[in-house]
Write a protein that holds these residues in place. Structure first.
Motif, mmCIF file in Angstrom:
data_model
loop_
_atom_site.group_PDB
_atom_site.id
_atom_site.type_symbol
_atom_site.label_atom_id
_atom_site.label_comp_id
_atom_site.label_asym_id
_atom_site.label_seq_id
_atom_site.Cartn_x
_atom_site.Cartn_y
_atom_site.Cartn_z
ATOM 1 N N ALA A 62 3.109 113.343 -29.814
ATOM 2 C CA ALA A 62 3.597 114.699 -30.087
ATOM 3 C C ALA A 62 2.704 115.728 -29.402
ATOM 4 O O ALA A 62 3.178 116.735 -28.861
ATOM 5 N N GLN A 83 4.305 117.952 -26.514
ATOM 6 C CA GLN A 83 4.469 119.373 -26.818
ATOM 7 C C GLN A 83 3.969 120.212 -25.647
ATOM 8 O O GLN A 83 4.535 121.258 -25.315
ATOM 9 N N TRP A 129 6.054 123.088 -23.427
ATOM 10 C CA TRP A 129 5.605 124.432 -23.049
ATOM 11 C C TRP A 129 5.716 124.632 -21.549
ATOM 12 O O TRP A 129 6.022 125.726 -21.073
ATOM 13 N N GLU A 181 7.647 127.821 -20.423
ATOM 14 C CA GLU A 181 6.900 128.892 -19.768
ATOM 15 C C GLU A 181 7.122 128.913 -18.254
ATOM 16 O O GLU A 181 6.413 129.592 -17.536
ATOM 17 N N ARG A 228 6.626 126.780 -15.874
ATOM 18 C CA ARG A 228 5.798 126.044 -14.910
ATOM 19 C C ARG A 228 6.585 124.863 -14.363
ATOM 20 O O ARG A 228 6.367 124.420 -13.234
ATOM 21 N N ASP A 238 -5.260 122.984 -22.436
ATOM 22 C CA ASP A 238 -4.059 123.570 -23.020
ATOM 23 C C ASP A 238 -3.361 122.608 -23.982
ATOM 24 O O ASP A 238 -2.207 122.792 -24.326
ATOM 25 N N HIS A 265 -3.215 120.523 -31.184
ATOM 26 C CA HIS A 265 -2.647 119.772 -32.289
ATOM 27 C C HIS A 265 -1.487 120.586 -32.834
ATOM 28 O O HIS A 265 -1.622 121.801 -33.016
ATOM 29 N N PRO A 266 -0.338 119.962 -33.100
ATOM 30 C CA PRO A 266 0.806 120.757 -33.555
ATOM 31 C C PRO A 266 0.598 121.380 -34.930
ATOM 32 O O PRO A 266 1.221 122.385 -35.251
ATOM 33 N N VAL A 274 -1.489 123.654 -36.773
ATOM 34 C CA VAL A 274 -2.467 124.649 -36.321
ATOM 35 C C VAL A 274 -3.324 125.141 -37.487
ATOM 36 O O VAL A 274 -2.799 125.582 -38.516
ATOM 37 N N TYR A 321 -7.747 126.683 -34.066
ATOM 38 C CA TYR A 321 -6.876 126.764 -32.890
ATOM 39 C C TYR A 321 -7.601 127.431 -31.750
ATOM 40 O O TYR A 321 -8.196 128.498 -31.906
#
Lengths: 448, 465
Positions: free
Chosen positions: B135, B139, B143, B147, B149, B297, B300-301, B303, B307
């Motif tokens: 995960a 995750q 992103w 975002e 990229r 970057d 951990h999901p 938070v 963080y």
């Protein structure tokens, strides 16, 4: 059934063990025995941070752990899911939810916040919400929740409004009025408020918030989703999720409901939104609904989720059950708070009706508590030199705010005292005397 | 440590009794009259079989537990250490939180860093399990798409035999974010490493079609079902050659099962459970993240206030919970080093034993192994007689339950669909494991159970749904 097969040896199911024979209701010596693992000389007046768990529940937990270790495959296939469902059903009844499908068990409120906020984050990323749509939270929201908003909302383009509630506070009206003002400000410039996060009982400083009224205001103002962070609620105040009316409501069971670390429930009112919440740790159960997803997030120790029936047994050994415990904790913490404030010449942070089992008590201004570091220093000193465990809060004053005075100066420091069934008068007297000693000796926080 | 100490004292008192001296140390006369212990039997340098029996005496004795691969195992000396840590927390949680927890987690991370040959302890985070690691890594990929990229349609590559949770995680984080997923089909039974390499190359080609970039390759080190050791070092090298952005090795069965050398393998992310083959209690895993701009970057999901302080620090506090499984790694190392050759000795002996047992079973049943011995670790796939009529995933579950309930054998079964043109193929394989607590009798019990079923003309069709 697995545990009936003689080839598997003696039955190890926790429920099949001979029940302990208790006298009618729990006695004082029995309570002491249940918490005899607590470090004896420490005045443990901080139940709010990490909670507590009685020996009989710890024993039930060990039985569950042992059962898994003995034959994990059989446990996984035959026992685990039913055990978690049994716990969820008990919670559903306690909080007056409509359906057990609305109740998921997770590790803690921190996890629940990630679940709710990740869903908000998806809505921004997938274009459902526009850039600068807003999330509203309290200024004193728990730091983990604030960071979670940063990680999932701000990062995805959302903006945040912080509601600064007054402290010390004198009435619920002060909170309601401040809350209304912040929503007005939030909606100015045509911004849409997508989610409001409201604490039921704030952490630091700790005050009971009139959540039912605030949720009503949110609905009236067209705020789509409301998430109540009630980390301290269950076992501390009465919970009726239908009355409160929020979309999401979460509370830790290991703080005030005697579960071992750690377990929390996340209530999700049935709706279109709630079908899109997922546990961020994805397992093969993905898509089967949050309660099922949360009941298996890979191999781990789920035993703290399984002992809820044992906790109910414990709580019902008290005459009047959890209601009596809640009332007693409240009455005692208010009494102790008053005793401390009188002894120190200070003030409580809120009136009794805005406290549950915790209370903020002003510390003498002569301690010169003027920063976060001072608060940390004082807390460590109390732990190390006086064997008193209590969290200390530093009140940052808003521009122009004067603050409350005692006879020597402004009060900027508050202790958050808790009362749980294991506490005694001596705990608070120890704290009272420690502070008086420090003041007598002319100590300030910077000297500690 | 306790049981080896016990053995030591027993031997001493036996010796002094044999030499006719008093064992009393407080009597000065007896001190002087003690004869030197010239013929003392050698102290056991390593853990003895009866010690091992004791360490796993909490396992249900009536079950032939030949499935260490699913849920692992934990010796009682480690469980005791864990209970002590749990008690310390309960005694005074604030003190433990402020003064103990972070130091101890760091200690565990340092031990793991050394065991896996990572450069720096910052590269080692401790999480609950490989499912959580997946995960975390996926995750970050999500992103990347959100975002901008990564472009919609950029690809992630994974094995067809990737673990179910990882496949769902890829769906939840990659597909949902607009990524395109390619599954690498692998042959099973498999005969050589080349077959796997070939399929992987072809899948990467597909991944790069239409100007797509392959943003992530997820490669199992040891697949779960069916279980085969994958040539990860070579596949990682191919990924680098073919311009794959990042490689994530899912080694749920890694540490304690295969050689785990981060610098040799060269992946960007590598995760392994410590409760499967490394004797930790449920549950704990490490996630290795090679230092780079991207690794800063990772989050951990769940938070917490940590963080932004780096994944290792974030993972060390994700709210109030029981972290004790993460803190017993030093005790586990102590346990492992009681075995000759430490973890390497255990791995080698487990591998040899499971291959022996696998060959014994295929001989008894007239079937075959799912892969050559050099592609096995401490697990091996053993063909089940075709006459059992395993014809679906459901059948495997039913047969597994039947073996558990009626024969006291715990073993997972895999359904391998027949290919066109195959006549009377083996469609079911049992994944047998071997760990230090297993005995030959466990596998005889399984052998005999299957022989009896065949003898009784049993078929899966006869089992109720």
């Amino acid at each position: 059934m697995e545990h009936e097969d003689p080839r598997n040896g003696e039955s190890t199911h926790p429920c099949s063990k001979k029940p302990k024979i208790y006298s009618k209701f729990i006695s004082e010596p029995e309570i002491r025995d249940e918490f005899s693992h607590h470090q004896p000389r420490v005045a443990r007046i901080n139940n709010g941070s990490f909670g507590s768990c009685p020996g009989s529940v710890l024993e039930a937990q060990r039985q569950w752990q042992l059962q898994f270790l003995r034959q994990p495959d059989a446990f996984y296939f035959n026992t685990l899911r039913n055990g978690i469902t049994a716990s969820r059903k008990i919670i559903k009844d306690l909080i007056n939810a409509d359906h057990v499908d609305e109740v998921s068990l997770v590790d803690n409120v921190t996890t629940a916040a990630a679940i709710v906020l990740q869903q908000i984050g998806h809505s921004f990323a997938e274009g459902k919400f526009q850039k600068n749509d807003t999330v509203l939270m309290l200024y004193c929201a728990f730091q983990a929740v604030k960071k979670s908003i940063q990680a999932y909302v701000t990062r995805a383009g959302g903006s945040v409004i912080e509601v600064r509630l007054p402290f010390p506070v004198n009435s619920e009206e002060e909170i309601i009025s401040e809350f209304k003002k912040s929503i007005e400000k939030g909606k100015s410039n045509g911004r849409k408020i997508r989610l409001a996060i409201i604490d039921h009982i704030t952490s630091m400083p700790s005050v009971v918030i009139p959540v039912k009224e605030l949720v009503g205001i949110c609905r009236a103002e067209g705020i789509e989703q409301v998430f109540v962070d009630a980390a301290h609620a269950i076992g501390s105040v009465k919970i009726d999720v239908k009355e409160v009316g929020a979309d999401f409501y979460v509370s830790n069971l290991h703080k005030w409901f005697f579960c071992p670390p750690s377990v929390a429930f996340l209530y999700c009112k049935k709706s279109n939104v709630s079908s899109d919440v997922h546990h961020p740790v994805v397992s093969h159960e993905y898509g089967n609904g949050l309660p099922i997803e949360s009941a298996w997030i890979g191999t781990r120790d789920y035993s703290s989720q399984l002992v809820v029936p044992a906790v109910l047994e414990f709580v019902n050994r008290f005459e009047g059950g959890i209601d009596w415990i809640m009332k007693r904790n409240h009455d005692e913490v208010v009494k102790m708070g008053k005793m401390l404030a009188e002894s120190w010449g200070t003030n409580p942070g809120s009136p009794p009706k805005m406290c549950a089992a915790m209370m903020m008590v002003g510390l003498p201004s002569r301690l010169c508590l003027n920063s976060e570091e001072d608060a940390v220093r004082l807390r460590s000193h109390l732990r190390d030199c006086y064997e008193v465990e209590v969290p200390i809060f530093y009140q940052v004053l808003k521009d122009g705010e004067e603050g409350v005075r005692d006879k020597d100066g402004f009060i900027a420091g508050y202790a958050r005292i808790s009362h749980q069934v294991y506490n005694t008068l001596e705990d608070y007297e120890k704290f009272r005397d420690a502070i008086n000693r420090l003041v007598e000796d002319g100590k300030t926080c910077k000297m500690l | 440590m306790a049981s080896s100490l016990r053995t030591h004292t027993q031997t001493n008192s036996n010796t002094s009794a044999m030499n006719g001296t008093s064992a009393s140390a407080s009597d000065p006369k007896s001190q002087l009259s003690k004869k030197p212990r010239l013929h003392a039997p050698p102290q056991p340098l390593f853990i003895t079989p009866s010690d091992v029996l004791f360490e796993f005496s909490h396992h249900l004795p009536s079950i032939a537990r030949i499935n260490n691969g699913s849920f692992g195992c934990c010796p009682s000396s480690v469980l005791s250490a864990q209970q002590q840590l749990q008690l310390q927390w309960l005694q005074q949680p604030d003190h433990f939180y402020f003064n103990q927890l972070q130091t101890r987690i760091l200690q565990s991370r340092n031990i793991i860093k050394d065991m896996i040959n990572a450069d720096h302890v910052d590269e080692v985070s401790i999480v609950d399990n490989a499912t959580t690691s997946a995960a975390i890594v996926l995750q970050q990929i999500a992103w990347g798409f959100a975002e901008g990229r990564f472009r919609p349609g950029d690809a992630a590559v994974m094995l067809h035999y990737a673990y179910g949770a990882v496949k769902k995680s890829v769906e939840a984080y990659v597909t949902r974010a607009g990524g395109y997923v390619i599954e690498v089909p692998l042959p099973f039974p498999v005969n050589s490493v080349d077959e796997i390499v070939q399929e992987f190359r072809e899948a990467l080609e597909r991944g790069k079609q239409n100007g797509r970039r392959v943003r992530l390759a997820v490669i199992d080190h040891v697949t779960s079902m069916p279980s085969v050791v994958i040539p990860v070092k070579e596949l990682v090298r191919i990924c680098r050659e073919e311009g794959v952005d990042r490689v994530f090795v899912d080694a749920a069965h890694g540490i304690g099962c295969v050689d785990v050398d981060m610098k040799q393998i060269g992946a960007d992310f590598y995760t392994s459970n410590l409760h499967k083959w490394f004797f930790c209690p449920p549950s704990v895993a490490f996630l290795y993240c090679r230092r780079s701009t991207e690794s800063s970057d990772l989050h951990h999901p769940v938070v917490s206030h940590e963080y932004g302080n780096g994944l290792a620090i974030e993972s060390a506090w994700i709210g109030t919970r029981d972290y004790s499984a993460q803190l017993v790694v030093p005790k586990v190392l102590e346990f492992i080093n009681r075995f000759e050759g430490g973890i390497d000795g255990i791995k080698k002996r487990n591998h040899e034993a499971v291959v022996d047992m696998g060959e014994m079973l295929v001989k008894a049943w007239g079937t075959h192994l799912g892969c050559p011995p050099e592609m096995c670790s401490s697990m091996v796939m053993v063909g089940l007689p075709a006459c059992l009529g395993i014809s679906s995933d459901q059948d495997t579950l039913k047969l597994r339950t039947y073996l558990r309930d009626k024969f006291g054998v715990e073993v997972p079964i895999y359904y391998r669909a027949p290919k066109d043109g195959e006549v009377g193929p083996v469609t079911g394989y049992a994944r047998i494991s071997y760990q230090v607590y297993n005995k030959v009798d466990d596998y005889y019990k399984f052998r005999d159970a299957i022989i009896q079923l065949v003898h009784n003309a049993f078929t899966c069709a006869s089992l109720p749904t």
